[in-house]
Design a protein around this motif. Structure first.
Motif, PDB file in Angstrom:
ATOM      1  N   THR A 238      34.487  50.235  29.573  1.00  0.00           N
ATOM      2  CA  THR A 238      35.613  49.348  29.868  1.00  0.00           C
ATOM      3  C   THR A 238      36.976  49.997  29.655  1.00  0.00           C
ATOM      4  O   THR A 238      37.999  49.390  29.996  1.00  0.00           O
ATOM      5  CB  THR A 238      35.531  48.079  28.999  1.00  0.00           C
ATOM      6  OG1 THR A 238      35.450  48.459  27.618  1.00  0.00           O
ATOM      7  CG2 THR A 238      34.318  47.248  29.365  1.00  0.00           C
TER       8      THR A 238
ATOM      9  N   ASP B 116      41.013  50.556  32.158  1.00  0.00           N
ATOM     10  CA  ASP B 116      40.837  49.652  33.302  1.00  0.00           C
ATOM     11  C   ASP B 116      39.523  49.926  34.044  1.00  0.00           C
ATOM     12  O   ASP B 116      39.493  49.977  35.275  1.00  0.00           O
ATOM     13  CB  ASP B 116      42.025  49.748  34.262  1.00  0.00           C
ATOM     14  CG  ASP B 116      42.070  48.569  35.231  1.00  0.00           C
ATOM     15  OD1 ASP B 116      41.561  47.492  34.871  1.00  0.00           O
ATOM     16  OD2 ASP B 116      42.600  48.746  36.334  1.00  0.00           O
TER      17      ASP B 116
ATOM     18  N   ALA C  61      39.092  43.165  41.490  1.00  0.00           N
ATOM     19  CA  ALA C  61      39.760  42.575  40.334  1.00  0.00           C
ATOM     20  C   ALA C  61      38.901  41.482  39.704  1.00  0.00           C
ATOM     21  O   ALA C  61      38.799  41.381  38.473  1.00  0.00           O
ATOM     22  CB  ALA C  61      41.115  42.004  40.753  1.00  0.00           C
ATOM     23  N   GLU C  62      38.251  40.670  40.550  1.00  0.00           N
ATOM     24  CA  GLU C  62      37.372  39.612  40.037  1.00  0.00           C
ATOM     25  C   GLU C  62      36.175  40.214  39.315  1.00  0.00           C
ATOM     26  O   GLU C  62      35.777  39.746  38.244  1.00  0.00           O
ATOM     27  CB  GLU C  62      36.916  38.724  41.192  1.00  0.00           C
ATOM     28  CG  GLU C  62      36.066  37.546  40.767  1.00  0.00           C
ATOM     29  CD  GLU C  62      35.627  36.686  41.940  1.00  0.00           C
ATOM     30  OE1 GLU C  62      35.088  35.590  41.692  1.00  0.00           O
ATOM     31  OE2 GLU C  62      35.805  37.104  43.106  1.00  0.00           O
TER      32      GLU C  62
ATOM     33  N   HIS D 278      36.017  43.179  37.847  1.00  0.00           N
ATOM     34  CA  HIS D 278      36.468  43.772  36.586  1.00  0.00           C
ATOM     35  C   HIS D 278      36.643  42.704  35.507  1.00  0.00           C
ATOM     36  O   HIS D 278      36.263  42.920  34.339  1.00  0.00           O
ATOM     37  CB  HIS D 278      37.785  44.514  36.813  1.00  0.00           C
ATOM     38  CG  HIS D 278      37.608  45.853  37.441  1.00  0.00           C
ATOM     39  ND1 HIS D 278      38.601  46.796  37.469  1.00  0.00           N
ATOM     40  CD2 HIS D 278      36.551  46.434  38.057  1.00  0.00           C
ATOM     41  CE1 HIS D 278      38.173  47.889  38.073  1.00  0.00           C
ATOM     42  NE2 HIS D 278      36.926  47.684  38.446  1.00  0.00           N
ATOM     43  N   GLU D 279      37.195  41.557  35.883  1.00  0.00           N
ATOM     44  CA  GLU D 279      37.376  40.477  34.914  1.00  0.00           C
ATOM     45  C   GLU D 279      36.039  40.021  34.344  1.00  0.00           C
ATOM     46  O   GLU D 279      35.895  39.827  33.125  1.00  0.00           O
ATOM     47  CB  GLU D 279      38.094  39.308  35.585  1.00  0.00           C
ATOM     48  CG  GLU D 279      38.320  38.124  34.669  1.00  0.00           C
ATOM     49  CD  GLU D 279      38.957  36.945  35.383  1.00  0.00           C
ATOM     50  OE1 GLU D 279      39.125  35.884  34.746  1.00  0.00           O
ATOM     51  OE2 GLU D 279      39.276  37.075  36.585  1.00  0.00           O
ATOM     52  N   ARG D 280      35.060  39.870  35.207  1.00  0.00           N
ATOM     53  CA  ARG D 280      33.738  39.417  34.738  1.00  0.00           C
ATOM     54  C   ARG D 280      33.037  40.481  33.897  1.00  0.00           C
ATOM     55  O   ARG D 280      32.363  40.161  32.906  1.00  0.00           O
ATOM     56  CB  ARG D 280      32.870  39.049  35.940  1.00  0.00           C
ATOM     57  CG  ARG D 280      33.342  37.849  36.734  1.00  0.00           C
ATOM     58  CD  ARG D 280      33.333  36.576  35.908  1.00  0.00           C
ATOM     59  NE  ARG D 280      33.554  35.397  36.750  1.00  0.00           N
ATOM     60  CZ  ARG D 280      33.725  34.171  36.291  1.00  0.00           C
ATOM     61  NH1 ARG D 280      33.713  33.949  34.992  1.00  0.00           N
ATOM     62  NH2 ARG D 280      33.915  33.163  37.133  1.00  0.00           N
TER      63      ARG D 280
ATOM     64  N   ARG E 272      34.448  42.773  32.000  1.00  0.00           N
ATOM     65  CA  ARG E 272      35.076  42.810  30.680  1.00  0.00           C
ATOM     66  C   ARG E 272      34.529  41.687  29.803  1.00  0.00           C
ATOM     67  O   ARG E 272      34.325  41.878  28.597  1.00  0.00           O
ATOM     68  CB  ARG E 272      36.592  42.673  30.810  1.00  0.00           C
ATOM     69  CG  ARG E 272      37.295  43.887  31.401  1.00  0.00           C
ATOM     70  CD  ARG E 272      38.811  43.755  31.243  1.00  0.00           C
ATOM     71  NE  ARG E 272      39.483  44.747  32.060  1.00  0.00           N
ATOM     72  CZ  ARG E 272      39.939  44.546  33.284  1.00  0.00           C
ATOM     73  NH1 ARG E 272      39.780  43.354  33.856  1.00  0.00           N
ATOM     74  NH2 ARG E 272      40.544  45.501  33.954  1.00  0.00           N
TER      75      ARG E 272
END
Length: 281
Positions: A160, A163, A186-187, A189-191, A193
């Protein structure tokens, strides 16, 4: 084609999924791999829906917003999928489509409960025993170096850091020349993390005793009709180069798809959906 966010209350907790397509069509369950989740496959899911499928694509165990607690042995992962089938499609066998780790689960589900699966499709993952036999091949060993890294303490931080630079590197290596849409990236990466280090624990479970049970199960011939699709440019897993017909006791087709890599269904959603539809006729 719109896909709605739905939930299923299963023995291990509340699992989240995307659902859409033809509500009266063939129930089709699509299982994602690493490091991925259902929204990146929306174009592929829509193509399946246009071909008469009622599609559900869950976030697997270890991937938020589904439960991120283990265990992560194959029997546990497969039990989630079979419980979802019972909850979503009671009394009717499903078409099961699995990519990468989702493919591994697909094979295990086919030998564990073949009566619940009408037919199966695997993407970018050969029969597990075939894959294990190839892990000593120098070319595959070079591609699988990350599996060793994931055994190390702190590998979740490495995955992680900066970025998710490490995850981005894997995507570039595994599907050369393919770039995920920035909004979808981006979606994802958010999930990821929110999920780490749970997705890495799939790999750690490979070296634990529970994997022996899966190996014994996979020694049984697969009695579910199966289509295996593999990208010719896969930078993660070599296209199959050995004859393993003895592992299949039902109709089986193996196709290497040109000009695509590991995430073949994301790179060419229409073409891959059409291959599945043509085979299933």
């Amino acid at each position: 084609m719109e896909f709605e966010h739905v939930t299923f209350d299963l023995p291990h907790g509340t699992f989240h999924a995307l659902q859409g397509g033809d509500p009266d069509g063939q129930p089709t369950l699509v299982l994602h791999g690493f490091p991925d989740h259902p929204p990146t496959a929306r174009p592929f899911l829509a193509e399946l829906g246009r071909r008469g499928r009622n599609v559900v694509a869950p976030w697997l165990r270890g991937y938020a917003p589904s439960p991120t607690a283990g265990p992560f042995d194959m029997a546990a992962l497969t039990s989630d999928v079979l419980a979802l089938i019972d909850r979503w499609s009671p009394g009717r066998a499903v078409e099961l489509v699995g990519h990468d780790w989702g493919g591994a689960i697909t094979y295990d589900a086919c030998v564990t409960a073949p009566e619940r699966i009408e037919r199966a499709v695997t993407l970018a993952f050969p029969h597990p025993l075939t894959f294990i036999s190839r892990l000593t091949h120098p070319a595959q060993m070079r591609k699988s170096w990350y599996m060793g890294l994931f055994q190390m303490p702190g590998s979740g931080w490495i995955a992680t850091a900066r970025d998710l630079a490490f995850i981005n590197r894997l995507w570039r290596q595994w599907s050369p020349g393919f770039s995920l849409d920035p909004a979808l990236k981006a979606e994802l990466h958010e999930r990821l993390r929110a999920s780490m280090p749970a997705p890495l624990k799939y790999y750690r479970a490979m070296l634990r005793p529970g994997m022996l049970g899966a190996t014994r199960r996979m020694s049984r011939p697969i009695t579910v009709p199966m289509l295996q699709l593999h990208g010719a440019n896969d930078g993660c897993i070599l296209p199959q180069q050995v004859d393993d017909r003895h592992r299949f006791a039902a109709r089986r087709a193996l196709e290497v798809v040109p000009h695509v890599g590991h995430f073949l269904h994301l790179e060419a959603p229409e073409a891959i959906a059409e291959r599945i539809a043509a085979w299933a006729k």
